[in-house]
Design an enzyme around this catalytic site. Structure first.
Site, PDB file in Angstrom:
ATOM      1  N   ALA A  51      -3.454  30.528  76.504  1.00 47.41           N
ATOM      2  CA  ALA A  51      -2.618  30.940  75.371  1.00 47.41           C
ATOM      3  C   ALA A  51      -3.023  32.328  74.897  1.00 47.41           C
ATOM      4  O   ALA A  51      -3.093  32.599  73.706  1.00 47.41           O
ATOM      5  CB  ALA A  51      -2.730  29.919  74.246  1.00 47.41           C
ATOM      6  N   VAL A 100      -0.456  37.106  77.603  1.00 48.10           N
ATOM      7  CA  VAL A 100       0.706  36.858  78.465  1.00 48.10           C
ATOM      8  C   VAL A 100       1.276  35.464  78.215  1.00 48.10           C
ATOM      9  O   VAL A 100       2.499  35.289  78.114  1.00 48.10           O
ATOM     10  CB  VAL A 100       0.338  37.013  79.961  1.00 48.10           C
ATOM     11  CG1 VAL A 100       1.558  36.750  80.835  1.00 48.10           C
ATOM     12  CG2 VAL A 100      -0.205  38.412  80.244  1.00 48.10           C
ATOM     13  N   HIS A 122       0.656  42.107  94.748  1.00 49.03           N
ATOM     14  CA  HIS A 122       0.647  42.756  93.438  1.00 49.03           C
ATOM     15  C   HIS A 122      -0.589  43.645  93.366  1.00 49.03           C
ATOM     16  O   HIS A 122      -1.585  43.317  92.765  1.00 49.03           O
ATOM     17  CB  HIS A 122       0.603  41.674  92.358  1.00 49.03           C
ATOM     18  CG  HIS A 122       0.687  42.205  90.962  1.00 49.03           C
ATOM     19  ND1 HIS A 122       1.680  43.038  90.536  1.00 49.03           N
ATOM     20  CD2 HIS A 122      -0.103  41.995  89.883  1.00 49.03           C
ATOM     21  CE1 HIS A 122       1.484  43.322  89.259  1.00 49.03           C
ATOM     22  NE2 HIS A 122       0.412  42.698  88.838  1.00 49.03           N
ATOM     23  N   ASN A 172     -12.015  34.260  88.129  1.00 47.53           N
ATOM     24  CA  ASN A 172     -10.728  33.611  87.915  1.00 47.53           C
ATOM     25  C   ASN A 172     -10.472  32.460  88.891  1.00 47.53           C
ATOM     26  O   ASN A 172      -9.805  31.482  88.538  1.00 47.53           O
ATOM     27  CB  ASN A 172      -9.595  34.641  87.947  1.00 47.53           C
ATOM     28  CG  ASN A 172      -9.529  35.426  86.640  1.00 47.53           C
ATOM     29  OD1 ASN A 172     -10.218  35.076  85.669  1.00 47.53           O
ATOM     30  ND2 ASN A 172      -8.730  36.472  86.587  1.00 47.53           N
TER      31      ASN A 172
HETATM   32  O1  TXD Z   1       1.857  40.519  87.135  1.00 47.82           O
HETATM   33  C1  TXD Z   1       1.001  39.742  86.841  1.00 47.82           C
HETATM   34  N1  TXD Z   1       0.859  38.637  87.546  1.00 47.82           N
HETATM   35  C2  TXD Z   1       0.084  39.977  85.703  1.00 47.82           C
HETATM   36  C3  TXD Z   1      -1.156  39.261  85.655  1.00 47.82           C
HETATM   37  C4  TXD Z   1       0.434  40.848  84.644  1.00 47.82           C
HETATM   38  C5  TXD Z   1      -0.351  40.917  83.517  1.00 47.82           C
HETATM   39  C6  TXD Z   1      -1.572  40.153  83.361  1.00 47.82           C
HETATM   40  N2  TXD Z   1      -1.988  39.474  84.532  1.00 47.82           N
HETATM   41  C7  TXD Z   1      -3.152  38.594  84.501  1.00 47.82           C
HETATM   42  O2  TXD Z   1      -2.849  37.472  83.691  1.00 47.82           O
HETATM   43  C8  TXD Z   1      -4.403  39.174  83.881  1.00 47.82           C
HETATM   44  O3  TXD Z   1      -5.079  40.005  84.795  1.00 47.82           O
HETATM   45  C9  TXD Z   1      -5.176  37.904  83.580  1.00 47.82           C
HETATM   46  O4  TXD Z   1      -5.821  37.434  84.744  1.00 47.82           O
HETATM   47  C10 TXD Z   1      -4.076  36.913  83.170  1.00 47.82           C
HETATM   48  C11 TXD Z   1      -3.958  36.690  81.669  1.00 47.82           C
HETATM   49  O5  TXD Z   1      -3.836  37.926  81.018  1.00 47.82           O
HETATM   50  P1  TXD Z   1      -3.837  37.989  79.412  1.00 47.82           P
HETATM   51  O6  TXD Z   1      -3.618  39.384  79.025  1.00 47.82           O
HETATM   52  O7  TXD Z   1      -2.971  36.926  78.852  1.00 47.82           O
HETATM   53  O8  TXD Z   1      -5.375  37.603  79.128  1.00 47.82           O
HETATM   54  P2  TXD Z   1      -5.980  36.972  77.788  1.00 47.82           P
HETATM   55  O9  TXD Z   1      -5.220  37.450  76.590  1.00 47.82           O
HETATM   56  O10 TXD Z   1      -7.442  37.207  77.838  1.00 47.82           O
HETATM   57  O11 TXD Z   1      -5.675  35.418  77.931  1.00 47.82           O
HETATM   58  C12 TXD Z   1      -6.277  34.590  78.864  1.00 47.82           C
HETATM   59  C13 TXD Z   1      -6.502  33.262  78.188  1.00 47.82           C
HETATM   60  C14 TXD Z   1      -7.508  33.310  77.062  1.00 47.82           C
HETATM   61  O12 TXD Z   1      -6.898  32.839  75.867  1.00 47.82           O
HETATM   62  C15 TXD Z   1      -8.610  32.364  77.528  1.00 47.82           C
HETATM   63  O13 TXD Z   1      -9.235  31.653  76.472  1.00 47.82           O
HETATM   64  C16 TXD Z   1      -7.849  31.450  78.449  1.00 47.82           C
HETATM   65  O14 TXD Z   1      -6.979  32.313  79.158  1.00 47.82           O
HETATM   66  N3  TXD Z   1      -8.665  30.673  79.386  1.00 47.82           N
HETATM   67  C17 TXD Z   1      -8.343  29.415  79.734  1.00 47.82           C
HETATM   68  N4  TXD Z   1      -7.321  28.622  79.382  1.00 47.82           N
HETATM   69  C18 TXD Z   1      -7.287  27.379  79.901  1.00 47.82           C
HETATM   70  N5  TXD Z   1      -8.216  26.901  80.768  1.00 47.82           N
HETATM   71  C19 TXD Z   1      -9.265  27.673  81.155  1.00 47.82           C
HETATM   72  N6  TXD Z   1     -10.162  27.187  82.015  1.00 47.82           N
HETATM   73  C20 TXD Z   1      -9.355  28.992  80.624  1.00 47.82           C
HETATM   74  N7  TXD Z   1     -10.236  30.012  80.779  1.00 47.82           N
HETATM   75  C21 TXD Z   1      -9.806  31.028  80.018  1.00 47.82           C
END
Ligand code: TXD
Length: 299
Positions: free
Chosen positions: A3, A6, A168, A88
């Site tokens: 959450a 993205v 990508h 990741n």
């Molecule tokens: O084109 C694309 N595919 C992309 C990919 C474009 C933009 C961002 N992209 C990738 O998406 C970026 O490189 C990251 O690997 C992800 C998520 O990016 P975001 O900007 O949303 O990162 P955040 O804001 O840090 O959110 C990640 C959340 C954060 O709230 C963590 O607490 C949570 O992931 N998190 C988890 N949630 C559930 N379960 C587990 N295990 C977990 N670990 C971390």
């Protein structure tokens, strides 16, 4: 799932489009709950009435039709997407096992980077068929390309049609030859040197934003693009768009995820479309696929 920036942006797009059951799940306690409440309250103003739940418990995603997976770490300035692999992959293994248990029929839209590799991890860990594991990058990369074309021509972006294939990463393959503006070939409208600059800016479009933000990476366009893919699955509409899919010999490529033009339907991937490419385009696509495969192999 995830959450963060993205995930929350995709959820808001879903709510605004009329999806009526949305779950925001994260490992951090309080954040998904807080965002879900805030988002639901915005419905009173925006005019949507879907139910949005924030949780840390996979019981809430029981029976989900689509899972947009954004859990994980984003890039820091100077990092490549591949620098995120190990951290990741561990997160995506955990998330995938939970999804397979609680939402065994869902279609996964992988967003976490490096997304082609993470889509592979999810397919392996869930045991889902390739029809139900898709990676989101092509819609975003194409949106970036279309935006730069619209800026160059000072024209309405909705009239610009373009497709970006490949992984990508910096080796992605914007198909300039097939891009159009209002049906007119882009190559008739923009000079070659300007086109090359647009292609280059598209390739490094994510990095440009990472550098500007200082912390974190892009999320408005990625969130919108992730939901765009989900939208077709949820509303039972069929479409053609670029998505990262597991290859079994299409375009002479196999055993890797890579961005290709696909037909999407309610159950996920319906068909990979093999269009005729020039030798140069095909070589670039294969090179891009090789780059993804080498990361998968290392993993
Ligand atoms: O084109 C694309 N595919 C992309 C990919 C474009 C933009 C961002 N992209 C990738 O998406 C970026 O490189 C990251 O690997 C992800 C998520 O990016 P975001 O900007 O949303 O990162 P955040 O804001 O840090 O959110 C990640 C959340 C954060 O709230 C963590 O607490 C949570 O992931 N998190 C988890 N949630 C559930 N379960 C587990 N295990 C977990 N670990 C971390």
């Amino acid at each position: 799932i995830g959450a963060g920036h993205v995930g929350a942006t995709a959820a808001l797009a879903a709510a605004q489009a009329g999806v009526d059951e949305i779950v925001l799940l994260d490992v951090v306690e309080g954040v998904p709950q807080g965002k879900a409440l805030d988002m639901m309250q915005s419905g009173a103003v925006h005019g949507f009435s879907g139910r949005i739940v924030g949780t840390n418990d996979y019981a809430e995603v029981c029976g989900a039709e689509v899972a947009i997976v954004t859990a994980g770490l984003p890039r820091k300035p100077g990092m490549s997407r591949d620098d995120l692999v190990t951290a990741n992959a561990n997160i995506i293994r955990t998330v995938s096992a939970k999804l397979a248990e609680h939402a065994p029929d869902c279609v996964i839209i992988m967003v976490t980077n490096p997304l082609d590799v993470m889509a592979y991890v999810a397919m392996k860990e869930t045991g889902f068929p390739r029809q139900r594991v898709l990676g989101m990058a092509g819609v975003l990369d194409s949106a970036r390309f279309r935006t730069f074309v619209a800026l160059e021509l000072d024209t309405d972006v909705r009239q610009v049609s373009a497709m970006v294939l490949g992984g990508h990463g910096d080796s992605m393959v914007p198909l300039v030859r097939l891009a159009t503006v209002g049906g007119v070939p882009l190559t008739e409208l923009v000079a070659q040197d300007r086109l090359e600059r647009i292609v280059q800016r598209t390739r490094t479009g994510g990095g440009e934003i990472v550098k500007l933000l200082g912390t974190g990476s892009a999320y408005y366009a990625p969130g919108a693009a992730a939901f765009r893919m989900a939208e077709f699955l949820l509303f039972g509409r069929r479409t053609v768009l670029p998505a990262s899919v597991w290859t079994e010999g299409e375009y002479g490529i196999r055993d890797t995820f890579v961005g290709l033009p696909v037909e999407l339907g309610p159950g996920g991937l319906e068909r990979i479309i093999e269009i005729e490419l020039t030798d140069d385009e095909l070589a670039a696509l294969k090179k891009s696929a090789d780059a993804v495969r080498s990361v998968i192999d290392r993993l």
